[in-house]
Design a protein around this motif. Structure first.
Motif, short mmCIF file in Angstrom:
data_model
loop_
_atom_site.label_atom_id
_atom_site.label_comp_id
_atom_site.label_asym_id
_atom_site.label_seq_id
_atom_site.Cartn_x
_atom_site.Cartn_y
_atom_site.Cartn_z
N ILE A 134 57.05 56.69 -30.89
CA ILE A 134 56.21 57.55 -30.06
C ILE A 134 56.96 58.72 -29.42
N GLU A 135 58.22 58.55 -29.10
CA GLU A 135 58.98 59.63 -28.46
C GLU A 135 59.62 60.56 -29.48
N THR A 142 53.20 63.33 -29.53
CA THR A 142 53.55 62.25 -28.60
C THR A 142 52.48 62.16 -27.51
#
Length: 156
Positions: A134-135, A142
């Motif tokens: 996700i990052e 994101t």
């Protein structure tokens, strides 16, 4: 004919071109959900980063049609149903290539992961929610994915 007359004659053309060409581009991104709950991401060729599938809405297309087309081109999957609106993302800095407005949707999908558009996509992978990178997503994906996971609908 004087230069000022020619210049005045070109002014409407320049104005029209400015109106047509200096506008944000409309696109869509999709949070594709497989029947087992995994989320599908693509790896972009230009940045080598993970991203949500999606792209520009073509002339004459509605958002759902564009989302289904982009999903198939980039992942090989078929859109079975559009889920919910996640948000409309319009920050001029969200895409480094140009000013684009992105309408993010969730969708139920099915099929086999496959890359058709190898000029844009170098990989497709399904992730369990707790395994999402996700990052490490490209553009503002994101934020889009975080908004989806938080069950938000945003105007950003």
């Amino acid at each position: 004919m004087s230069t000022s007359v020619v210049s005045r004659g070109l002014r409407p053309i320049r104005t029209l071109l400015g109106l047509l060409l200096r506008r944000p581009v409309l696109g869509t991104s999709i949070v594709p959900l497989l029947p087992d709950g995994r989320i599908v991401l693509i790896r972009r060729r230009d940045t080598n980063r993970w991203a949500l599938p999606g792209g520009i809405v073509d002339w004459g297309e509605d958002l759902a049609t564009a989302a289904a087309r982009e999903l198939t081109e980039e992942t090989g999957l078929s859109l079975t149903s559009v889920g919910r609106l996640i948000g409309v993302y319009s920050n001029a800095e969200r895409d480094p290539r140009f000013h684009s407005i992105c309408v993010a949707l969730s969708a139920q999908v099915m099929g086999e992961l496959q890359t058709y558009d190898q000029d844009e996509v170098i990989g497709v992978q399904a992730f369990a929610v707790d395994e999402l990178p996700i990052e490490q997503l490209d553009h503002d994906h994101t934020q889009q994915l975080k908004d989806y996971l938080a069950d938000k609908t945003v105007l950003a």
